[in-house]
Design a protein around this motif. Structure first.
Motif, PDB file in Angstrom:
ATOM      1  N   GLU A   1       0.864  -1.183   0.000  1.00 39.13           N
ATOM      2  CA  GLU A   1       0.000   0.000   0.000  1.00 39.13           C
ATOM      3  C   GLU A   1       0.905   1.239   0.000  1.00 39.13           C
ATOM      4  O   GLU A   1       1.967   1.232   0.653  1.00 39.13           O
ATOM      5  CB  GLU A   1      -0.842  -0.053   1.272  1.00 39.13           C
TER       6      GLU A   1
ATOM      7  N   TYR B   1       3.464   6.674   4.051  1.00 39.22           N
ATOM      8  CA  TYR B   1       2.154   6.529   4.701  1.00 39.22           C
ATOM      9  C   TYR B   1       1.728   7.690   5.594  1.00 39.22           C
ATOM     10  O   TYR B   1       0.575   8.111   5.559  1.00 39.22           O
ATOM     11  CB  TYR B   1       2.172   5.233   5.542  1.00 39.22           C
TER      12      TYR B   1
ATOM     13  N   LYS C   1      -9.590   1.755  -1.447  1.00 38.55           N
ATOM     14  CA  LYS C   1      -9.679   1.110  -0.139  1.00 38.55           C
ATOM     15  C   LYS C   1     -11.018   1.441   0.535  1.00 38.55           C
ATOM     16  O   LYS C   1     -11.369   2.598   0.745  1.00 38.55           O
ATOM     17  CB  LYS C   1      -8.516   1.582   0.735  1.00 38.55           C
TER      18      LYS C   1
ATOM     19  N   PHE D   1      -8.142   3.260   7.772  1.00 38.70           N
ATOM     20  CA  PHE D   1      -7.618   3.035   9.118  1.00 38.70           C
ATOM     21  C   PHE D   1      -7.069   4.326   9.707  1.00 38.70           C
ATOM     22  O   PHE D   1      -6.371   5.075   9.013  1.00 38.70           O
ATOM     23  CB  PHE D   1      -6.496   1.988   9.053  1.00 38.70           C
TER      24      PHE D   1
ATOM     25  N   GLU E   1      -6.021   7.840   8.157  1.00 38.31           N
ATOM     26  CA  GLU E   1      -6.412   7.799   6.735  1.00 38.31           C
ATOM     27  C   GLU E   1      -7.779   8.458   6.555  1.00 38.31           C
ATOM     28  O   GLU E   1      -8.089   9.009   5.510  1.00 38.31           O
ATOM     29  CB  GLU E   1      -6.479   6.355   6.241  1.00 38.31           C
TER      30      GLU E   1
ATOM     31  N   CYS F   1      -4.833  -3.535   2.883  1.00 35.70           N
ATOM     32  CA  CYS F   1      -4.520  -3.482   4.301  1.00 35.70           C
ATOM     33  C   CYS F   1      -5.686  -3.712   5.256  1.00 35.70           C
ATOM     34  O   CYS F   1      -6.164  -4.840   5.352  1.00 35.70           O
ATOM     35  CB  CYS F   1      -3.794  -2.171   4.611  1.00 35.70           C
ATOM     36  N   PHE F   2      -6.201  -2.677   5.861  1.00 33.63           N
ATOM     37  CA  PHE F   2      -7.226  -2.768   6.912  1.00 33.63           C
ATOM     38  C   PHE F   2      -8.507  -3.445   6.430  1.00 33.63           C
ATOM     39  O   PHE F   2      -9.329  -3.870   7.258  1.00 33.63           O
ATOM     40  CB  PHE F   2      -7.536  -1.361   7.421  1.00 33.63           C
TER      41      PHE F   2
ATOM     42  N   TRP G   1      -8.684  -6.245   5.595  1.00 30.21           N
ATOM     43  CA  TRP G   1      -8.598  -7.631   6.104  1.00 30.21           C
ATOM     44  C   TRP G   1      -9.406  -7.812   7.378  1.00 30.21           C
ATOM     45  O   TRP G   1      -9.895  -8.899   7.676  1.00 30.21           O
ATOM     46  CB  TRP G   1      -7.153  -8.030   6.372  1.00 30.21           C
TER      47      TRP G   1
ATOM     48  N   ASN H   1       0.089  -1.709   4.573  1.00 30.83           N
ATOM     49  CA  ASN H   1       1.047  -0.994   5.445  1.00 30.83           C
ATOM     50  C   ASN H   1       0.664  -1.369   6.881  1.00 30.83           C
ATOM     51  O   ASN H   1       0.123  -0.549   7.621  1.00 30.83           O
ATOM     52  CB  ASN H   1       0.933   0.525   5.247  1.00 30.83           C
ATOM     53  N   LEU H   2       0.896  -2.604   7.233  1.00 32.61           N
ATOM     54  CA  LEU H   2       0.438  -3.144   8.510  1.00 32.61           C
ATOM     55  C   LEU H   2       1.281  -2.605   9.654  1.00 32.61           C
ATOM     56  O   LEU H   2       2.511  -2.614   9.585  1.00 32.61           O
ATOM     57  CB  LEU H   2       0.521  -4.669   8.500  1.00 32.61           C
ATOM     58  N   VAL H   3       0.591  -2.206  10.718  1.00 32.04           N
ATOM     59  CA  VAL H   3       1.271  -1.778  11.949  1.00 32.04           C
ATOM     60  C   VAL H   3       0.827  -2.626  13.144  1.00 32.04           C
ATOM     61  O   VAL H   3       1.557  -2.788  14.114  1.00 32.04           O
ATOM     62  CB  VAL H   3       1.025  -0.286  12.245  1.00 32.04           C
ATOM     63  N   LEU H   4      -0.398  -3.166  13.081  1.00 33.65           N
ATOM     64  CA  LEU H   4      -0.876  -4.058  14.148  1.00 33.65           C
ATOM     65  C   LEU H   4      -0.355  -5.465  13.853  1.00 33.65           C
ATOM     66  O   LEU H   4      -0.079  -5.796  12.696  1.00 33.65           O
ATOM     67  CB  LEU H   4      -2.412  -4.057  14.193  1.00 33.65           C
TER      68      LEU H   4
END
Ligand SMILES: NC(=O)CCCC(N)=O
Length: 263
Positions: free
Chosen positions: A38, A44, A109, A113, A116, A142-143, A145, A167-170
């Motif tokens: 992403e 980001y 998207k 998240f 954003e 990403c989110f 999901w 761009n996963l952070v969790l």
């Protein structure tokens, strides 16, 4: 069919530099479908609408999509990748699918998240599937999901492979995509970024890497490390996603009891 991900660490706003590095990295890969993260060329952590508008691009005529088409042509591959899109009515956190014949499709998207929601409009394309001949491919970002409806809708629309620029952070997504693949009997290719961004005095955001390819039986064929750039290419048979039968008595999609699902 050879598919893969490019796990990548972009430098914020250095679009040409990021594109050049991606092009160089992909010049060493041979595959049918490669998924990029992403916002892979922009970065980001935006700090203002002005910044988003400056980095957002029209699709398909903007520089990022056009460069991706060039790479797809040169390498004879399909690419799914995320970018900030400037639409006629505002900016979207989008993903494009391109191939050797050029631009194929756009996805915006659906589920935004965190901040954003300040910078982008909620996506309005809906979930779409494109038949590449070699496989039917769907896009989510990403989110998306976190909402089972995302992957389920793509599966119901015939996706054999879900391309998942991220761009996963969790920490939860890499394991969760095993369930998304299993419950829909589809391949999932999550391409995440690595690195940390801490802009405008905001708390740092560290991206977790762990890009991966998961099979319709929930097997992780390859998962990238958390903190290293990596391009991986895996041989898969998309036909494994065609058969939704769990056994002679259970078909994952046909057996849905839609009439009982409405809250
Ligand atoms: N960029 C994102 O959509 C991050 C979603 C939260 C997570 N799963 O990391």
């Amino acid at each position: 069919m050879r598919v893969g991900y490019l796990q990548f660490d972009p430098i914020f706003a250095e679009v040409k530099r990021n594109l050049d590095r991606v092009a160089e990295r992909l010049s060493r890969e041979t595959c049918d479908l490669m998924v990029l993260p992403e916002l892979f060329a922009s970065g980001y952590q935006f700090v203002s609408e002005t910044e988003v508008r400056a980095l957002a691009e029209p699709v398909p005529d903007g520089p990022t999509t056009q460069r991706l088409v060039e790479i797809a042509r040169e390498r004879n591959m399909h690419l799914a990748a995320g970018l900030p899109e400037r639409g006629t009515d505002g900016c979207y956190n989008s993903a494009v699918l391109v191939g050797p014949q050029g631009f194929i499709g756009l996805y915006r998207k659906t589920h935004l998240f965190f901040e954003e929601t300040l910078w982008f409009r909620p996506g309005n394309t809906g979930f779409q599937v494109w038949d590449l001949g070699v496989a039917k491919v769907g896009l989510m970002v990403c989110f998306d999901w976190y909402y089972p409806e995302s992957a389920r809708t793509l599966a119901l629309k015939g996706a054999e492979i879900i391309c998942h620029p991220s761009n996963l952070v969790l920490p939860h997504c890499p394991d969760a995509m095993v369930t998304r693949s299993l419950e829909n009997r589809v391949f999932a290719i999550t391409a995440n970024r690595i690195g940390t961004e801490a802009r405008g005095g905001k708390p740092p955001m560290t991206f977790i890497g762990n890009s991966e390819v998961v099979t319709p039986r929930g097997k992780i064929l390859q998962r990238a490390p958390r903190d290293r750039e990596e391009a991986a290419v895996i041989e898969i048979d998309p036909a494994e996603a065609a058969n939704k039968a769990l056994n002679p008595y259970n078909d994952l999609l046909k057996d849905r009891r839609v009439e009982l699902y409405n809250p």
